[in-house]
Scaffold this active site. Structure first.
Site, mmCIF file in Angstrom:
data_model
loop_
_atom_site.group_PDB
_atom_site.id
_atom_site.type_symbol
_atom_site.label_atom_id
_atom_site.label_comp_id
_atom_site.label_asym_id
_atom_site.label_seq_id
_atom_site.Cartn_x
_atom_site.Cartn_y
_atom_site.Cartn_z
ATOM 1 N N ASP A 1 0.838 -1.277 0.116
ATOM 2 C CA ASP A 1 -0.018 0.000 0.015
ATOM 3 C C ASP A 1 0.854 1.269 -0.004
ATOM 4 O O ASP A 1 0.687 2.082 -0.757
ATOM 5 C CB ASP A 1 -0.864 -0.099 1.333
ATOM 6 C CG ASP A 1 -2.089 0.639 1.288
ATOM 7 O OD1 ASP A 1 -1.954 1.716 0.048
ATOM 8 O OD2 ASP A 1 -2.872 0.856 2.149
ATOM 9 N N GLY B 1 1.283 -10.209 4.041
ATOM 10 C CA GLY B 1 2.300 -9.665 4.487
ATOM 11 C C GLY B 1 1.754 -9.385 6.089
ATOM 12 O O GLY B 1 1.722 -10.512 6.976
HETATM 13 P P1 ADP Z 1 -1.449 -7.160 4.103
HETATM 14 O O1 ADP Z 1 -1.878 -6.109 4.791
HETATM 15 O O2 ADP Z 1 -2.759 -7.514 3.021
HETATM 16 O O3 ADP Z 1 -0.912 -8.223 4.552
HETATM 17 P P2 ADP Z 1 0.879 -6.167 3.031
HETATM 18 O O4 ADP Z 1 1.363 -4.834 2.066
HETATM 19 O O5 ADP Z 1 1.570 -6.262 4.388
HETATM 20 O O6 ADP Z 1 -0.432 -6.455 2.871
HETATM 21 O O7 ADP Z 1 1.646 -7.315 2.031
HETATM 22 C C1 ADP Z 1 1.078 -8.029 0.988
HETATM 23 C C2 ADP Z 1 2.134 -8.617 0.329
HETATM 24 O O8 ADP Z 1 2.759 -7.825 -0.735
HETATM 25 C C3 ADP Z 1 3.254 -9.373 1.158
HETATM 26 O O9 ADP Z 1 3.537 -10.615 0.508
HETATM 27 C C4 ADP Z 1 4.462 -7.856 0.961
HETATM 28 O O10 ADP Z 1 5.780 -8.860 1.132
HETATM 29 C C5 ADP Z 1 4.011 -8.017 -0.445
HETATM 30 N N1 ADP Z 1 5.004 -6.389 -0.983
HETATM 31 C C6 ADP Z 1 5.412 -5.442 -0.181
HETATM 32 N N2 ADP Z 1 5.616 -4.559 -0.893
HETATM 33 C C7 ADP Z 1 5.634 -4.833 -2.178
HETATM 34 C C8 ADP Z 1 5.499 -4.469 -3.436
HETATM 35 N N3 ADP Z 1 6.050 -3.319 -3.663
HETATM 36 N N4 ADP Z 1 5.361 -5.395 -4.653
HETATM 37 C C9 ADP Z 1 4.850 -6.323 -4.623
HETATM 38 N N5 ADP Z 1 4.606 -6.939 -3.112
HETATM 39 C C10 ADP Z 1 4.938 -6.145 -2.500
#
Ligand code: ADP
Length: 175
Positions: free
Chosen positions: A36, A121
């Site tokens: 995000d 994540g």
């Molecule tokens: P959630 O709160 O839904 O778990 P997160 O952002 O913490 O969302 O994580 C969702 C997934 O996206 C995780 O596997 C994380 O490692 C991954 N992630 C984080 N940054 C990026 C990025 N720039 N591009 C792709 N995936 C990402």
């Protein structure tokens, strides 16, 4: 059937082939950490300004905005469940987040859609289960919405990449 699911390593914000990238947002839609934060940084402040007009999003639902400075024209914001133990409706809510994102993509003419591993994540969903739900739900939703011809999963670490590879193998064995 021409629909395809492809796997990619790295940063989803760099995807220049997707018509929409999906954001694993929270219910406020006002930004957060993880993917995000990366999407808001890459898109610029106009994205947050448009998100403010949406008045949030329920878990399992999805809403669309423009992509602003991203290579992708659109961002589809969805909210996955926070994982507790898998017995509090998490599988259905995670499937709903993927399904609604594909529906919104189809309604807006987005043929190629990039997804992160929603809920895998900070929200704590175990990688193998998250991957299985992601792949099976997306395959079903694409069959129902042929306007979406490619789903591009961006996996941020090796462990998740392998989990998605395995889930895709299982899907192909079953079909
Ligand atoms: P959630 O709160 O839904 O778990 P997160 O952002 O913490 O969302 O994580 C969702 C997934 O996206 C995780 O596997 C994380 O490692 C991954 N992630 C984080 N940054 C990026 C990025 N720039 N591009 C792709 N995936 C990402």
């Amino acid at each position: 059937m021409n629909a395809q699911i492809t796997l990619h390593k790295g940063d989803i914000t760099t995807d220049a082939e997707a018509d929409a990238i999906v954001n694993a947002a929270n219910t406020s839609l006002l930004g957060g950490g993880g993917v995000d934060g990366a999407i808001h940084r890459a898109a610029g402040p106009e994205l947050l300004a448009e998100c403010r007009t949406l008045h949030g999003c329920r878990t399992g639902d999805a809403k669309i905005t423009k992509g602003y400075r991203l290579p992708a024209a659109h961002v589809i914001h969805t909210v996955g469940p926070i994982y507790r133990d898998g017995r509090h409706g998490e599988p259905a809510l995670l499937a709903s987040a993927y399904r609604r994102s594909i529906e919104v993509a189809a309604e807006n003419g987005c043929a190629r859609v990039a997804f992160p591993a929603i809920s895998a994540g900070v929200y704590g969903y175990p990688a193998d289960e998250a991957a299985r739900i992601a792949v099976s739900t997306v395959a079903k939703a694409m069959a129902e919405h042929p306007q979406v011809i490619e789903v591009r999963f961006w996996l941020f670490n090796e462990h998740l990449y392998r989990a998605f590879e395995q889930a895709l193998r299982e899907l192909h064995t079953m079909s």
